[in-house]
Motif scaffolding. Sequence first.
Motif, PDB file in Angstrom:
ATOM      1  N   THR A   1       0.836  -1.204   0.000  1.00  0.00           N
ATOM      2  CA  THR A   1       0.000   0.000   0.000  1.00  0.00           C
ATOM      3  C   THR A   1       0.868   1.251   0.000  1.00  0.00           C
ATOM      4  O   THR A   1       0.612   2.204  -0.746  1.00  0.00           O
ATOM      5  N   PHE A   2       1.905   1.248   0.831  1.00  0.00           N
ATOM      6  CA  PHE A   2       2.813   2.380   0.907  1.00  0.00           C
ATOM      7  C   PHE A   2       3.479   2.628  -0.448  1.00  0.00           C
ATOM      8  O   PHE A   2       3.552   3.766  -0.924  1.00  0.00           O
ATOM      9  N   GLY A   3       3.932   1.573  -1.096  1.00  0.00           N
ATOM     10  CA  GLY A   3       4.567   1.697  -2.411  1.00  0.00           C
ATOM     11  C   GLY A   3       3.642   2.320  -3.444  1.00  0.00           C
ATOM     12  O   GLY A   3       4.064   3.143  -4.259  1.00  0.00           O
ATOM     13  N   GLU A   4       2.370   1.969  -3.387  1.00  0.00           N
ATOM     14  CA  GLU A   4       1.408   2.545  -4.327  1.00  0.00           C
ATOM     15  C   GLU A   4       1.150   4.014  -4.013  1.00  0.00           C
ATOM     16  O   GLU A   4       0.978   4.821  -4.919  1.00  0.00           O
ATOM     17  N   SER A   5       1.148   4.362  -2.731  1.00  0.00           N
ATOM     18  CA  SER A   5       0.981   5.773  -2.354  1.00  0.00           C
ATOM     19  C   SER A   5       2.148   6.606  -2.869  1.00  0.00           C
ATOM     20  O   SER A   5       1.958   7.712  -3.387  1.00  0.00           O
ATOM     21  N   ILE A   6       3.348   6.074  -2.747  1.00  0.00           N
ATOM     22  CA  ILE A   6       4.540   6.772  -3.244  1.00  0.00           C
ATOM     23  C   ILE A   6       4.472   6.890  -4.767  1.00  0.00           C
ATOM     24  O   ILE A   6       4.749   7.948  -5.339  1.00  0.00           O
ATOM     25  N   ASN A   7       4.101   5.814  -5.424  1.00  0.00           N
ATOM     26  CA  ASN A   7       3.992   5.838  -6.882  1.00  0.00           C
ATOM     27  C   ASN A   7       3.008   6.914  -7.335  1.00  0.00           C
ATOM     28  O   ASN A   7       3.270   7.650  -8.294  1.00  0.00           O
TER      29      ASN A   7
ATOM     30  N   LEU B   1      13.314   1.778   3.232  1.00  0.00           N
ATOM     31  CA  LEU B   1      12.364   2.725   3.805  1.00  0.00           C
ATOM     32  C   LEU B   1      13.083   4.007   4.239  1.00  0.00           C
ATOM     33  O   LEU B   1      12.574   5.109   4.015  1.00  0.00           O
ATOM     34  N   ALA B   2      14.272   3.875   4.803  1.00  0.00           N
ATOM     35  CA  ALA B   2      15.051   5.065   5.178  1.00  0.00           C
ATOM     36  C   ALA B   2      15.376   5.901   3.944  1.00  0.00           C
ATOM     37  O   ALA B   2      15.350   7.137   3.983  1.00  0.00           O
ATOM     38  N   GLU B   3      15.631   5.234   2.841  1.00  0.00           N
ATOM     39  CA  GLU B   3      15.888   5.925   1.571  1.00  0.00           C
ATOM     40  C   GLU B   3      14.649   6.695   1.118  1.00  0.00           C
ATOM     41  O   GLU B   3      14.737   7.848   0.681  1.00  0.00           O
ATOM     42  N   VAL B   4      13.481   6.074   1.243  1.00  0.00           N
ATOM     43  CA  VAL B   4      12.226   6.740   0.873  1.00  0.00           C
ATOM     44  C   VAL B   4      12.008   7.980   1.735  1.00  0.00           C
ATOM     45  O   VAL B   4      11.629   9.041   1.225  1.00  0.00           O
ATOM     46  N   ILE B   5      12.245   7.848   3.024  1.00  0.00           N
ATOM     47  CA  ILE B   5      12.055   8.983   3.933  1.00  0.00           C
ATOM     48  C   ILE B   5      12.968  10.145   3.524  1.00  0.00           C
ATOM     49  O   ILE B   5      12.536  11.300   3.493  1.00  0.00           O
ATOM     50  N   THR B   6      14.197   9.835   3.179  1.00  0.00           N
ATOM     51  CA  THR B   6      15.121  10.881   2.719  1.00  0.00           C
ATOM     52  C   THR B   6      14.615  11.514   1.430  1.00  0.00           C
ATOM     53  O   THR B   6      14.648  12.745   1.279  1.00  0.00           O
ATOM     54  N   CYS B   7      14.095  10.706   0.528  1.00  0.00           N
ATOM     55  CA  CYS B   7      13.513  11.239  -0.708  1.00  0.00           C
ATOM     56  C   CYS B   7      12.314  12.131  -0.412  1.00  0.00           C
ATOM     57  O   CYS B   7      12.119  13.166  -1.064  1.00  0.00           O
ATOM     58  N   LEU B   8      11.500  11.746   0.572  1.00  0.00           N
ATOM     59  CA  LEU B   8      10.349  12.578   0.944  1.00  0.00           C
ATOM     60  C   LEU B   8      10.807  13.947   1.438  1.00  0.00           C
ATOM     61  O   LEU B   8      10.187  14.964   1.117  1.00  0.00           O
ATOM     62  N   HIS B   9      11.884  13.962   2.195  1.00  0.00           N
ATOM     63  CA  HIS B   9      12.434  15.250   2.646  1.00  0.00           C
ATOM     64  C   HIS B   9      12.884  16.086   1.446  1.00  0.00           C
ATOM     65  O   HIS B   9      12.652  17.301   1.407  1.00  0.00           O
TER      66      HIS B   9
ATOM     67  N   PHE C   1       3.370  15.152   2.710  1.00  0.00           N
ATOM     68  CA  PHE C   1       4.581  14.761   3.426  1.00  0.00           C
ATOM     69  C   PHE C   1       4.231  14.142   4.771  1.00  0.00           C
ATOM     70  O   PHE C   1       4.727  13.063   5.112  1.00  0.00           O
ATOM     71  N   GLU C   2       3.387  14.804   5.529  1.00  0.00           N
ATOM     72  CA  GLU C   2       3.040  14.315   6.862  1.00  0.00           C
ATOM     73  C   GLU C   2       2.331  12.966   6.812  1.00  0.00           C
ATOM     74  O   GLU C   2       2.598  12.082   7.634  1.00  0.00           O
ATOM     75  N   THR C   3       1.449  12.789   5.852  1.00  0.00           N
ATOM     76  CA  THR C   3       0.744  11.508   5.700  1.00  0.00           C
ATOM     77  C   THR C   3       1.723  10.389   5.382  1.00  0.00           C
ATOM     78  O   THR C   3       1.708   9.326   6.024  1.00  0.00           O
ATOM     79  N   LEU C   4       2.590  10.618   4.405  1.00  0.00           N
ATOM     80  CA  LEU C   4       3.554   9.583   4.011  1.00  0.00           C
ATOM     81  C   LEU C   4       4.615   9.359   5.082  1.00  0.00           C
ATOM     82  O   LEU C   4       5.070   8.234   5.289  1.00  0.00           O
ATOM     83  N   TYR C   5       4.985  10.417   5.775  1.00  0.00           N
ATOM     84  CA  TYR C   5       5.957  10.300   6.855  1.00  0.00           C
ATOM     85  C   TYR C   5       5.384   9.442   7.986  1.00  0.00           C
ATOM     86  O   TYR C   5       6.064   8.572   8.530  1.00  0.00           O
ATOM     87  N   GLU C   6       4.122   9.667   8.312  1.00  0.00           N
ATOM     88  CA  GLU C   6       3.465   8.871   9.359  1.00  0.00           C
ATOM     89  C   GLU C   6       3.333   7.414   8.923  1.00  0.00           C
ATOM     90  O   GLU C   6       3.559   6.497   9.730  1.00  0.00           O
ATOM     91  N   MET C   7       2.978   7.183   7.669  1.00  0.00           N
ATOM     92  CA  MET C   7       2.929   5.811   7.147  1.00  0.00           C
ATOM     93  C   MET C   7       4.297   5.162   7.252  1.00  0.00           C
ATOM     94  O   MET C   7       4.414   3.987   7.631  1.00  0.00           O
TER      95      MET C   7
ATOM     96  N   LEU D   1       5.268   1.855   9.462  1.00  0.00           N
ATOM     97  CA  LEU D   1       5.842   0.704   8.766  1.00  0.00           C
ATOM     98  C   LEU D   1       7.217   0.360   9.327  1.00  0.00           C
ATOM     99  O   LEU D   1       7.534  -0.815   9.533  1.00  0.00           O
ATOM    100  N   MET D   2       8.036   1.357   9.601  1.00  0.00           N
ATOM    101  CA  MET D   2       9.353   1.116  10.178  1.00  0.00           C
ATOM    102  C   MET D   2       9.237   0.396  11.520  1.00  0.00           C
ATOM    103  O   MET D   2       9.929  -0.589  11.769  1.00  0.00           O
ATOM    104  N   ASN D   3       8.334   0.864  12.374  1.00  0.00           N
ATOM    105  CA  ASN D   3       8.147   0.225  13.673  1.00  0.00           C
ATOM    106  C   ASN D   3       7.676  -1.223  13.526  1.00  0.00           C
ATOM    107  O   ASN D   3       8.129  -2.104  14.265  1.00  0.00           O
ATOM    108  N   MET D   4       6.791  -1.464  12.577  1.00  0.00           N
ATOM    109  CA  MET D   4       6.313  -2.827  12.329  1.00  0.00           C
ATOM    110  C   MET D   4       7.450  -3.725  11.857  1.00  0.00           C
ATOM    111  O   MET D   4       7.569  -4.870  12.301  1.00  0.00           O
ATOM    112  N   MET D   5       8.276  -3.212  10.967  1.00  0.00           N
ATOM    113  CA  MET D   5       9.377  -4.025  10.432  1.00  0.00           C
ATOM    114  C   MET D   5      10.412  -4.320  11.509  1.00  0.00           C
ATOM    115  O   MET D   5      10.923  -5.443  11.588  1.00  0.00           O
ATOM    116  N   ILE D   6      10.730  -3.344  12.337  1.00  0.00           N
ATOM    117  CA  ILE D   6      11.695  -3.563  13.417  1.00  0.00           C
ATOM    118  C   ILE D   6      11.150  -4.588  14.419  1.00  0.00           C
ATOM    119  O   ILE D   6      11.876  -5.486  14.841  1.00  0.00           O
ATOM    120  N   ALA D   7       9.876  -4.466  14.746  1.00  0.00           N
ATOM    121  CA  ALA D   7       9.259  -5.427  15.663  1.00  0.00           C
ATOM    122  C   ALA D   7       9.271  -6.837  15.069  1.00  0.00           C
ATOM    123  O   ALA D   7       9.587  -7.818  15.768  1.00  0.00           O
TER     124      ALA D   7
END
Length: 122
Positions: A20-26, A78-86, A99-105, A109-115
């Motif tokens: 879903t995140f990938g489609e939002s970025i696309n 994901l860290a790369e995407v966040i840098t691109c968003l900036h 930006f805020e919507t995608l940053y929150e997503m 997602l980062m927290n889910m992946m780390i967990a």
Amino acid sequence: MKKLEKFKFEKLLIWQKAMTFGESINNISKDFPEIEKFNLSSQIRRASDSIALNIAEGSIGQSNPEQIKFMGYAIRSLAEVITCLHKCILRKYITQEQFETLYEMSFRLMNMMIAFQKTLKK
């Protein structure tokens, strides 16, 4: 149409969220200026797609150490995407709201992946 889930990764919530995140970025990258077609636009799409791709690759018949390694790749993407968003907000390619919507997503997602990665280490 019935949703097929024959592969292990398709059942993973993190893979579903990454898709879903990938489609939002696309979708947002389609509005970037032509000058970014082969630069930032391409980079952010490839990085966001790489998240779900690495989650999937790591889950197919891999040992936990292998799956942890691929989850690490997904986190780095994901860290790369966040840098691109900036970069996007600095260049005014996206709105503050986008930006805020995608940053929150990204953060969720980062927290889910780390967990998930931590559960593999047990």
